[in-house]
Write a protein that holds these residues in place. Sequence first.
Motif, PDB file in Angstrom:
ATOM      1  N   LEU A   1       0.830  -1.202   0.000  1.00  0.00           N
ATOM      2  CA  LEU A   1       0.000   0.000   0.000  1.00  0.00           C
ATOM      3  C   LEU A   1       0.862   1.249   0.000  1.00  0.00           C
ATOM      4  CD1 LEU A   1      -2.662   1.596   0.276  1.00  0.00           C
ATOM      5  CD2 LEU A   1      -2.443   1.275   2.763  1.00  0.00           C
ATOM      6  N   PHE A   2       1.844   1.296   0.885  1.00  0.00           N
ATOM      7  CA  PHE A   2       2.691   2.486   0.976  1.00  0.00           C
ATOM      8  C   PHE A   2       3.529   2.674  -0.285  1.00  0.00           C
ATOM      9  CE2 PHE A   2       2.642   2.238   5.903  1.00  0.00           C
ATOM     10  CZ  PHE A   2       1.354   2.751   5.914  1.00  0.00           C
ATOM     11  N   GLU A   3       3.979   1.584  -0.874  1.00  0.00           N
ATOM     12  CA  GLU A   3       4.712   1.687  -2.152  1.00  0.00           C
ATOM     13  C   GLU A   3       3.799   2.263  -3.228  1.00  0.00           C
ATOM     14  OE1 GLU A   3       7.909   1.306  -2.803  1.00  0.00           O
ATOM     15  OE2 GLU A   3       8.359   0.709  -0.748  1.00  0.00           O
ATOM     16  N   ALA A   4       2.544   1.855  -3.231  1.00  0.00           N
ATOM     17  CA  ALA A   4       1.584   2.393  -4.203  1.00  0.00           C
ATOM     18  C   ALA A   4       1.366   3.884  -3.984  1.00  0.00           C
ATOM     19  CB  ALA A   4       0.254   1.640  -4.104  1.00  0.00           C
ATOM     20  N   VAL A   5       1.218   4.300  -2.744  1.00  0.00           N
ATOM     21  CA  VAL A   5       1.021   5.727  -2.443  1.00  0.00           C
ATOM     22  C   VAL A   5       2.226   6.535  -2.904  1.00  0.00           C
ATOM     23  CG1 VAL A   5       0.792   7.408  -0.558  1.00  0.00           C
ATOM     24  CG2 VAL A   5      -0.604   5.328  -0.551  1.00  0.00           C
ATOM     25  N   LEU A   6       3.411   5.999  -2.715  1.00  0.00           N
ATOM     26  CA  LEU A   6       4.618   6.708  -3.138  1.00  0.00           C
ATOM     27  C   LEU A   6       4.723   6.866  -4.657  1.00  0.00           C
ATOM     28  CD1 LEU A   6       7.153   5.139  -0.622  1.00  0.00           C
ATOM     29  CD2 LEU A   6       6.352   7.516  -0.658  1.00  0.00           C
ATOM     30  N   LEU A   7       3.962   6.083  -5.401  1.00  0.00           N
ATOM     31  CA  LEU A   7       3.966   6.195  -6.858  1.00  0.00           C
ATOM     32  C   LEU A   7       3.044   7.294  -7.379  1.00  0.00           C
ATOM     33  CD1 LEU A   7       3.955   2.410  -7.838  1.00  0.00           C
ATOM     34  CD2 LEU A   7       5.877   4.015  -7.976  1.00  0.00           C
ATOM     35  N   LEU A   8       2.175   7.833  -6.527  1.00  0.00           N
ATOM     36  CA  LEU A   8       1.263   8.897  -6.954  1.00  0.00           C
ATOM     37  C   LEU A   8       2.064  10.153  -7.269  1.00  0.00           C
ATOM     38  CD1 LEU A   8      -1.508   8.219  -4.319  1.00  0.00           C
ATOM     39  CD2 LEU A   8      -1.570   7.642  -6.754  1.00  0.00           C
TER      40      LEU A   8
ATOM     41  N   ASP B   1       0.718  13.435  -8.282  1.00  0.00           N
ATOM     42  CA  ASP B   1       0.187  14.756  -7.978  1.00  0.00           C
ATOM     43  C   ASP B   1      -1.123  14.636  -7.195  1.00  0.00           C
ATOM     44  OD1 ASP B   1      -1.838  14.166  -9.902  1.00  0.00           O
ATOM     45  OD2 ASP B   1      -0.688  15.139 -11.484  1.00  0.00           O
ATOM     46  N   LYS B   2      -1.669  15.789  -6.841  1.00  0.00           N
ATOM     47  CA  LYS B   2      -2.875  15.820  -6.026  1.00  0.00           C
ATOM     48  C   LYS B   2      -4.049  15.141  -6.721  1.00  0.00           C
ATOM     49  CE  LYS B   2      -3.604  19.722  -4.005  1.00  0.00           C
ATOM     50  NZ  LYS B   2      -4.051  21.082  -3.650  1.00  0.00           N
ATOM     51  N   GLU B   3      -4.187  15.337  -8.018  1.00  0.00           N
ATOM     52  CA  GLU B   3      -5.290  14.709  -8.762  1.00  0.00           C
ATOM     53  C   GLU B   3      -5.185  13.184  -8.689  1.00  0.00           C
ATOM     54  OE1 GLU B   3      -8.689  13.915 -10.789  1.00  0.00           O
ATOM     55  OE2 GLU B   3      -8.070  15.849  -9.943  1.00  0.00           O
ATOM     56  N   GLU B   4      -3.994  12.642  -8.848  1.00  0.00           N
ATOM     57  CA  GLU B   4      -3.816  11.191  -8.730  1.00  0.00           C
ATOM     58  C   GLU B   4      -4.152  10.724  -7.313  1.00  0.00           C
ATOM     59  OE1 GLU B   4      -0.022   9.782 -10.098  1.00  0.00           O
ATOM     60  OE2 GLU B   4      -0.436  10.358 -12.180  1.00  0.00           O
TER      61      GLU B   4
END
Length: 100
Positions: free
Chosen positions: A15-22, A24-27
């Motif tokens: 989950l945290f790895e996925a969040v780090l791939l975002l 910008d704010k829209e993503e």
Amino acid sequence: MSSDERLQNPLTDALFEAVLLLKDKEECYRFFEDIATIAEIRALAQRLEVAKMLQRNDTYTAIGDVTGVSTATISRVKRCLNFGADGYQLILKRLQEQSK
């Protein structure tokens, strides 16, 4: 201070790895809208605002009025600010630096 080992597991890591791939704010909006309820996202946003207000030494009454959270939530955030894993401290410092 390090994070709580009870939180650490392969699913949370993913989950945290996925969040780090975002990027910008829209993503972030798109991902969090899919992965969490509106109430869960708002609760997280409220807790961050509570932390900001506690750092400014605002009163519990003022914090409750602005955020709508209970005194129990304010107390929990305050406990994390003082005795937690320093996650709030880390992000509050970065937010402060970014606003300069």
